[in-house]
Write a protein that holds these residues in place. Structure first.
Motif, PDB file in Angstrom:
ATOM      1  N   ALA A  67      -8.614 -44.532 -37.252  1.00  0.00           N
ATOM      2  CA  ALA A  67      -8.515 -45.689 -38.145  1.00  0.00           C
ATOM      3  C   ALA A  67      -8.293 -45.169 -39.561  1.00  0.00           C
ATOM      4  N   PHE A  68      -7.705 -46.005 -40.401  1.00  0.00           N
ATOM      5  CA  PHE A  68      -7.290 -45.589 -41.733  1.00  0.00           C
ATOM      6  C   PHE A  68      -7.689 -46.643 -42.752  1.00  0.00           C
ATOM      7  N   VAL A  69      -8.396 -46.244 -43.775  1.00  0.00           N
ATOM      8  CA  VAL A  69      -8.768 -47.142 -44.861  1.00  0.00           C
ATOM      9  C   VAL A  69      -7.584 -47.265 -45.816  1.00  0.00           C
ATOM     10  N   LEU A  70      -7.198 -48.493 -46.097  1.00  0.00           N
ATOM     11  CA  LEU A  70      -6.103 -48.774 -47.026  1.00  0.00           C
ATOM     12  C   LEU A  70      -6.515 -49.916 -47.953  1.00  0.00           C
ATOM     13  N   ASP A  71      -6.030 -49.862 -49.165  1.00  0.00           N
ATOM     14  CA  ASP A  71      -6.147 -50.983 -50.093  1.00  0.00           C
ATOM     15  C   ASP A  71      -7.585 -51.420 -50.373  1.00  0.00           C
ATOM     16  N   THR A  72      -8.452 -50.474 -50.657  1.00  0.00           N
ATOM     17  CA  THR A  72      -9.801 -50.839 -51.086  1.00  0.00           C
ATOM     18  C   THR A  72      -9.701 -51.446 -52.487  1.00  0.00           C
ATOM     19  N   ILE A  73     -10.133 -52.692 -52.625  1.00  0.00           N
ATOM     20  CA  ILE A  73      -9.982 -53.405 -53.891  1.00  0.00           C
ATOM     21  C   ILE A  73     -11.266 -54.167 -54.207  1.00  0.00           C
ATOM     22  N   VAL A  74     -11.709 -54.070 -55.447  1.00  0.00           N
ATOM     23  CA  VAL A  74     -12.791 -54.909 -55.956  1.00  0.00           C
ATOM     24  C   VAL A  74     -12.311 -55.499 -57.277  1.00  0.00           C
ATOM     25  N   ALA A  75     -12.521 -56.789 -57.444  1.00  0.00           N
ATOM     26  CA  ALA A  75     -12.130 -57.459 -58.685  1.00  0.00           C
ATOM     27  C   ALA A  75     -12.784 -56.764 -59.872  1.00  0.00           C
ATOM     28  N   VAL A  76     -12.058 -56.679 -60.968  1.00  0.00           N
ATOM     29  CA  VAL A  76     -12.576 -56.015 -62.172  1.00  0.00           C
ATOM     30  C   VAL A  76     -13.936 -56.589 -62.565  1.00  0.00           C
ATOM     31  N   SER A  77     -14.092 -57.893 -62.461  1.00  0.00           N
ATOM     32  CA  SER A  77     -15.340 -58.553 -62.858  1.00  0.00           C
ATOM     33  C   SER A  77     -16.527 -58.197 -61.965  1.00  0.00           C
ATOM     34  N   HIS A  78     -16.268 -57.591 -60.807  1.00  0.00           N
ATOM     35  CA  HIS A  78     -17.330 -57.301 -59.848  1.00  0.00           C
ATOM     36  C   HIS A  78     -17.487 -55.813 -59.537  1.00  0.00           C
ATOM     37  N   ARG A  79     -16.869 -54.972 -60.340  1.00  0.00           N
ATOM     38  CA  ARG A  79     -16.974 -53.529 -60.096  1.00  0.00           C
ATOM     39  C   ARG A  79     -18.320 -52.986 -60.549  1.00  0.00           C
ATOM     40  N   ARG A  80     -18.676 -51.836 -59.986  1.00  0.00           N
ATOM     41  CA  ARG A  80     -19.919 -51.115 -60.302  1.00  0.00           C
ATOM     42  C   ARG A  80     -21.166 -51.861 -59.819  1.00  0.00           C
TER      43      ARG A  80
END
Length: 131
Positions: A67-80
């Motif tokens: 399996a391959f992880v692709l396109d990990t995305i978190v909205a700027v407002s919800h990072r960290r």
């Protein structure tokens, strides 16, 4: 703030295209994510704050053990806030449950700490041909 996660969660193409554009700093595309994920993915994880899509990761696969992880995305407002590492943890659990033996990820150098330290990937040799 309560973040809700869902394996193979609901999204609209419009919402995911907007999140992808924000996460990867480009103008929004008009990609048909529903069709793409249906054809090529083991699954995906969505993160929601109320009804808003604030995180996403795609888990593509070879139909067998990789399996391959692709396109990990978190909205700027919800990072960290730990959302990205939770997306990866759920992806790992679901890939394992599906019988996969390996979960691969490629990343840019600025994401090394995230994937190796926060998510538990180990360093591995790999090759790449730019097309």
């Amino acid at each position: 703030m309560t973040i809700r996660y869902a394996w193979r969660g609901f999204f609209t193409n419009r919402a995911l295209n907007a999140l992808h554009a924000e996460g990867f700093d480009h103008d929004p595309f008009d990609d048909d994510w529903e069709k793409q994920l249906d054809r090529h993915s083991l699954g995906w994880v969505c993160a929601y704050d109320a009804d808003a899509l604030v995180g996403f990761v795609n888990v593509a696969w070879d139909g067998a053990v990789h399996a391959f992880v692709l396109d990990t995305i978190v909205a700027v407002s919800h990072r960290r806030l730990g959302i990205g590492s939770r997306l990866i943890a759920l992806s790992t659990e679901e890939a394992r449950r599906a019988g996969c033996e390996w979960l691969h990820v490629d990343f840019d150098p600025e994401h090394r700490c995230f994937y190796l330290e926060a998510c538990g990937f180990t360093e591995a040799d790999a090759g790449l041909i730019e097309l």
